[in-house]
Design a protein around this motif. Structure first.
Motif, PDB file in Angstrom:
ATOM      1  N   GLN A 219       0.711  -1.237   0.133  1.00 45.28           N
ATOM      2  CA  GLN A 219      -0.102   0.078  -0.108  1.00 45.28           C
ATOM      3  C   GLN A 219       0.851   1.245   0.024  1.00 45.28           C
ATOM      4  OE1 GLN A 219      -2.888   0.113   3.178  1.00 45.28           O
ATOM      5  NE2 GLN A 219      -3.861   1.933   2.588  1.00 45.28           N
ATOM      6  N   HIS A 220       2.045   1.378   0.586  1.00 44.97           N
ATOM      7  CA  HIS A 220       2.782   2.274   0.765  1.00 44.97           C
ATOM      8  C   HIS A 220       3.545   2.583  -0.617  1.00 44.97           C
ATOM      9  CE1 HIS A 220       5.920   5.102   2.017  1.00 44.97           C
ATOM     10  NE2 HIS A 220       7.027   4.428   1.482  1.00 44.97           N
ATOM     11  N   TYR A 221       3.776   1.710  -1.239  1.00 40.85           N
ATOM     12  CA  TYR A 221       4.417   1.851  -2.801  1.00 40.85           C
ATOM     13  C   TYR A 221       3.244   2.173  -3.675  1.00 40.85           C
ATOM     14  CZ  TYR A 221       9.139   0.367  -1.176  1.00 40.85           C
ATOM     15  OH  TYR A 221       9.994  -0.076  -0.647  1.00 40.85           O
ATOM     16  N   LEU A 222       2.043   1.739  -3.445  1.00 39.74           N
ATOM     17  CA  LEU A 222       1.012   2.139  -4.448  1.00 39.74           C
ATOM     18  C   LEU A 222       0.767   3.556  -4.219  1.00 39.74           C
ATOM     19  CD1 LEU A 222      -1.299  -1.025  -4.152  1.00 39.74           C
ATOM     20  CD2 LEU A 222       0.080  -0.387  -6.147  1.00 39.74           C
ATOM     21  N   THR A 223       0.837   3.888  -2.936  1.00 43.44           N
ATOM     22  CA  THR A 223       0.639   5.339  -2.612  1.00 43.44           C
ATOM     23  C   THR A 223       1.888   6.372  -3.260  1.00 43.44           C
ATOM     24  OG1 THR A 223      -0.437   4.844  -0.553  1.00 43.44           O
ATOM     25  CG2 THR A 223       0.419   7.079  -0.734  1.00 43.44           C
ATOM     26  N   ILE A 224       2.825   5.847  -3.129  1.00 45.45           N
ATOM     27  CA  ILE A 224       4.007   6.621  -3.979  1.00 45.45           C
ATOM     28  C   ILE A 224       3.559   6.719  -5.442  1.00 45.45           C
ATOM     29  CG2 ILE A 224       6.510   6.454  -4.434  1.00 45.45           C
ATOM     30  CD1 ILE A 224       7.095   5.295  -1.680  1.00 45.45           C
ATOM     31  N   LEU A 225       3.305   5.586  -5.989  1.00 48.00           N
ATOM     32  CA  LEU A 225       3.018   5.444  -7.505  1.00 48.00           C
ATOM     33  C   LEU A 225       1.719   6.646  -7.837  1.00 48.00           C
ATOM     34  CD1 LEU A 225       3.261   1.736  -8.568  1.00 48.00           C
ATOM     35  CD2 LEU A 225       4.851   3.552  -8.980  1.00 48.00           C
ATOM     36  N   ARG A 226       0.911   6.770  -6.883  1.00 49.28           N
ATOM     37  CA  ARG A 226      -0.314   7.267  -7.281  1.00 49.28           C
ATOM     38  C   ARG A 226       0.431   8.942  -7.026  1.00 49.28           C
ATOM     39  NH1 ARG A 226      -3.155   5.779  -3.615  1.00 49.28           N
ATOM     40  NH2 ARG A 226      -3.088   7.400  -1.989  1.00 49.28           N
ATOM     41  N   GLU A 227       1.208   9.217  -6.190  1.00 52.52           N
ATOM     42  CA  GLU A 227       1.693  10.628  -5.830  1.00 52.52           C
ATOM     43  C   GLU A 227       2.625  10.849  -7.132  1.00 52.52           C
ATOM     44  OE1 GLU A 227       2.877  10.682  -1.975  1.00 52.52           O
ATOM     45  OE2 GLU A 227       0.859  10.741  -1.171  1.00 52.52           O
ATOM     46  N   ARG A 228       3.407   9.975  -7.457  1.00 54.43           N
ATOM     47  CA  ARG A 228       4.478  10.333  -8.285  1.00 54.43           C
ATOM     48  C   ARG A 228       4.338   9.768  -9.655  1.00 54.43           C
ATOM     49  NH1 ARG A 228       7.544  14.001  -5.331  1.00 54.43           N
ATOM     50  NH2 ARG A 228       7.777  13.279  -3.120  1.00 54.43           N
ATOM     51  N   TRP A 229       3.010   9.518 -10.027  1.00 53.40           N
ATOM     52  CA  TRP A 229       2.660   8.982 -11.371  1.00 53.40           C
ATOM     53  C   TRP A 229       3.264   9.529 -12.522  1.00 53.40           C
ATOM     54  CZ3 TRP A 229      -0.085  11.453 -15.095  1.00 53.40           C
ATOM     55  CH2 TRP A 229      -0.770  12.724 -14.703  1.00 53.40           C
ATOM     56  N   VAL A 230       3.278  10.896 -12.514  1.00 56.49           N
ATOM     57  CA  VAL A 230       3.954  11.624 -13.662  1.00 56.49           C
ATOM     58  C   VAL A 230       5.464  11.218 -13.865  1.00 56.49           C
ATOM     59  CG1 VAL A 230       4.819  13.869 -14.507  1.00 56.49           C
ATOM     60  CG2 VAL A 230       2.679  13.603 -13.143  1.00 56.49           C
ATOM     61  N   TYR A 231       6.371  11.085 -12.826  1.00 52.36           N
ATOM     62  CA  TYR A 231       7.703  10.600 -12.978  1.00 52.36           C
ATOM     63  C   TYR A 231       7.520   9.039 -13.507  1.00 52.36           C
ATOM     64  CZ  TYR A 231       8.848  14.602 -10.341  1.00 52.36           C
ATOM     65  OH  TYR A 231       8.914  15.953  -9.893  1.00 52.36           O
ATOM     66  N   ALA A 232       6.855   8.363 -12.901  1.00 49.15           N
ATOM     67  CA  ALA A 232       6.574   6.889 -13.356  1.00 49.15           C
ATOM     68  C   ALA A 232       6.212   6.620 -14.779  1.00 49.15           C
ATOM     69  CB  ALA A 232       5.557   6.014 -12.651  1.00 49.15           C
ATOM     70  N   LEU A 233       5.201   7.314 -15.163  1.00 49.65           N
ATOM     71  CA  LEU A 233       4.840   7.354 -16.695  1.00 49.65           C
ATOM     72  C   LEU A 233       5.801   8.154 -17.589  1.00 49.65           C
ATOM     73  CD1 LEU A 233       2.191   6.638 -17.970  1.00 49.65           C
ATOM     74  CD2 LEU A 233       1.353   8.993 -18.026  1.00 49.65           C
ATOM     75  N   SER A 234       6.341   9.180 -17.097  1.00 46.05           N
ATOM     76  CA  SER A 234       7.630   9.674 -18.035  1.00 46.05           C
ATOM     77  C   SER A 234       8.731   8.614 -18.282  1.00 46.05           C
ATOM     78  CB  SER A 234       7.938  11.000 -17.461  1.00 46.05           C
ATOM     79  OG  SER A 234       7.132  12.010 -17.349  1.00 46.05           O
ATOM     80  N   THR A 235       8.900   7.811 -17.106  1.00 51.68           N
ATOM     81  CA  THR A 235      10.144   6.931 -17.456  1.00 51.68           C
ATOM     82  C   THR A 235       9.624   5.852 -18.219  1.00 51.68           C
ATOM     83  OG1 THR A 235      10.952   7.569 -15.028  1.00 51.68           O
ATOM     84  CG2 THR A 235      11.739   5.440 -15.949  1.00 51.68           C
ATOM     85  N   PHE A 236       8.556   5.403 -17.823  1.00 53.77           N
ATOM     86  CA  PHE A 236       7.865   4.465 -18.665  1.00 53.77           C
ATOM     87  C   PHE A 236       7.906   4.454 -20.280  1.00 53.77           C
ATOM     88  CE2 PHE A 236       4.337   2.403 -21.036  1.00 53.77           C
ATOM     89  CZ  PHE A 236       4.328   0.972 -20.599  1.00 53.77           C
ATOM     90  N   PHE A 237       7.542   5.869 -20.741  1.00 57.73           N
ATOM     91  CA  PHE A 237       7.848   6.070 -22.000  1.00 57.73           C
ATOM     92  C   PHE A 237       9.076   6.111 -22.542  1.00 57.73           C
ATOM     93  CE2 PHE A 237       3.011   7.288 -21.395  1.00 57.73           C
ATOM     94  CZ  PHE A 237       2.405   6.632 -22.484  1.00 57.73           C
ATOM     95  N   VAL A 238       9.848   6.696 -21.724  1.00 54.99           N
ATOM     96  CA  VAL A 238      11.134   6.873 -22.145  1.00 54.99           C
ATOM     97  C   VAL A 238      11.931   5.638 -22.378  1.00 54.99           C
ATOM     98  CG1 VAL A 238      13.430   7.307 -21.386  1.00 54.99           C
ATOM     99  CG2 VAL A 238      11.571   9.299 -21.026  1.00 54.99           C
ATOM    100  N   VAL A 239      11.838   4.729 -21.541  1.00 56.29           N
ATOM    101  CA  VAL A 239      12.410   3.417 -21.773  1.00 56.29           C
ATOM    102  C   VAL A 239      11.721   2.771 -22.912  1.00 56.29           C
ATOM    103  CG1 VAL A 239      12.348   1.073 -20.695  1.00 56.29           C
ATOM    104  CG2 VAL A 239      12.786   3.077 -19.134  1.00 56.29           C
TER     105      VAL A 239
END
Length: 516
Positions: free
Chosen positions: A4-24
């Motif tokens: 749940q803690h990491y899911l919260t991080i992903l929800r709050e930092r989704w912009v960085y996660a999504l940007s990195t996803f598309f870059v890779v």
């Protein structure tokens, strides 16, 4: 809890996660597109021995073939086999280089040698595999003949054919691996960003730094939103709700009947302490308290500019004995609210605020008013706030989301604790709007509308007061702002929140999230 803690991080930092996803994904696609296609073609060679006339001879021949077949496979990458293939195809290479493009293996429990050739073209790979197979067949025949009668013969049973698709790059494999890598990289980027981000982003960040409670949260006002003046609207104004909640929480901490003097401060400039003090004073006044708002920031005063009032006389002139409090207090159109400007900036603000005169002033003001709200300089900018914190009944600490760093909050709170000042709580300012926030605002607006329809008589008097207040405010909006070297500068992203200094109002809700 960890998940749940990491899911919260992903929800709050989704912009960085999504940007990195598309870059890779883009990187994998780019590497795949730049790879030269490689085609593979294979030819199968059968190893046959002279079976003889008896069962014993046939068994011995089969055993001999199995013993020799690995040796024949090793011959495939030697010059004795590759040189004839190079000459037959007229290739511009040598045996050593060609050996890297040719391989041979023996399938288990068979008498087959599978010769595989790799090339940049489909036809080329098939021709190379067939040429190497024929060369191996000839060379083995020669080697067996020189030692006597040939007992082993190689036969090409499956000639190589031109493949239709390249063996590399493998698009399906690259896509699957790239997708997995992109997801993992996105999650890692979000977690690293959360670990490396030293700025206050949410109430949990505050709770990790101190035992003090978060007693108020003020949502971020976005550009283009219908911003209103908090003090110019009735109790059902949803933008005033955060300050009403703050007022309610403070009343639990400071019950009625007690002397209430509240110091509003922050770690650094730009966290919204002045506007928080203004709107807190407004909320207290609307709650029925007689409130005095004091601009005690004698280094960079801003309350008088926000409210459009005279700032030439005020706290500094009272402290040095030039004027009396009653002579320089300026009543506002909002009932129960008065404001004391900072006055001229003195050469020694720290000494003036940390003096017996300041103690006497606070005592006198609390006798005349139910609540005294003092806006002070940031804690890390000067010692002014620390000096006043010991003279008031409680301190309200403002932390701006995305602006102040956690280390700065820690340092500022430690200074307050060192002087044993009473910290009432922390106001988290400029938090992003969430789904829950949006829902509560919509509900509040709907509730306000229903309340007005159901009880028109109850709010008639309040509405009349608000109308009169707005009319009076309109007359003051043409005032020319005084020139000040300390005018607050906002970034381009905050331009929508910039105070329009041509308009002067009692409480500009446009500055509910301010850089002061």
């Amino acid at each position: 809890m960890i998940v749940q803690h990491y899911l919260t991080i992903l929800r709050e930092r989704w912009v960085y996660a999504l940007s990195t996803f598309f870059v890779v994904i883009a990187a994998v696609a780019g590497v795949t597109a730049l790879q030269t296609p490689v085609y593979e073609s294979s030819a199968n060679v059968f190893v046959r021995t002279d079976p003889g006339n008896s069962v014993t001879d046939r068994s011995a021949a089969a055993d001999y073939a199995r013993q020799q077949i690995d040796t024949y496979a090793d011959l495939v990458t030697t010059p004795i086999v590759l040189d004839p293939a190079i000459r037959s195809l007229d290739l511009d290479t040598d045996a050593e280089q060609l050996a890297g493009r040719v391989s041979a293996d023996v399938p288990e429990d068979t008498l087959l040698i599978s010769i595989t050739a790799r090339a940049g073209g489909s036809e080329t790979s098939a021709k190379l595999a067939n040429a190497v197979a024929e060369s191996l067949q000839e060379q083995v025949a020669d080697l067996e003949t020189t030692s006597g009668k040939a007992t082993v013969q190689l036969t090409v049973v499956t000639p190589a054919t031109a493949p239709r698709v390249p063996s590399a790059p493998n698009l399906t494999q690259n896509f699957v691996l790239g997708l997995i890598a992109a997801i993992l990289a996105g999650m890692l980027a979000a977690v690293l960003r959360d670990r490396l981000d030293n700025k206050v982003r949410k109430a949990d960040d505050i709770e990790q730094l101190t035992d003090a409670a978060v007693i108020g949260t003020v949502p971020l006002i976005t550009a283009g939103e219908n911003r209103v003046f908090v003090s110019e609207h009735g109790s059902q104004n949803v933008q005033a709700e955060p300050y009403r909640e703050l007022r309610s929480n403070l009343r639990f901490l400071e019950p009625r009947g007690r002397s209430r003097s509240l110091l509003v401060t922050s770690s650094v400039k730009g966290e919204g302490k002045s506007v928080t003090a203004i709107n807190l004073a407004s909320a207290l006044a609307r709650g029925g308290d007689r409130v005095l708002l004091v601009d005690a920031d004698l280094r960079d005063p801003s309350v008088h500019r926000y409210l459009g009032i005279e700032g030439g006389a005020g706290l500094s002139t009272v402290l040095i004995g030039d004027t009396e409090l009653k002579d320089v207090v300026q009543p506002m159109e909002l009932s129960n609210l008065a404001v004391l400007a900072s006055g001229p900036i003195p050469p020694n603000p720290a000494e003036l605020l940390d003096s017996e005169q300041m103690t006497v002033f606070v005592e006198e003001a609390t006798k005349q008013y139910d609540a005294v709200v003092l806006d002070s300089a940031p804690v890390l900018a000067a010692t002014d706030a620390i000096a006043m914190a010991t003279r008031v009944s409680g301190t309200v600490f403002v932390a701006r989301n995305g602006v102040v760093r956690r280390t700065q909050v820690t340092q500022a709170l430690r200074k307050i604790q060192l002087v044993q000042a009473r910290l009432l709580g922390i106001v988290l300012n400029g938090i992003p709007r969430t789904t829950g926030t949006t829902y509560s605002q919509s509900y509040g607006s709907s509730y306000a509308a229903r309340s007005t329809r159901k009880d028109p008589g109850t709010l008639a008097h309040s509405a009349e007061q608000e109308t009169n207040c707005s009319n009076q405010l309109a007359l003051r909006q043409t005032a020319t702002p005084p020139e000040s070297d300390s005018e607050i500068l906002l970034s381009a992203s905050d331009s929508a929140l910039r105070p329009d200094l041509r308009r002067r109002s009692v409480f500009p809700g446009e500055w509910a999230i301010s850089n002061d």
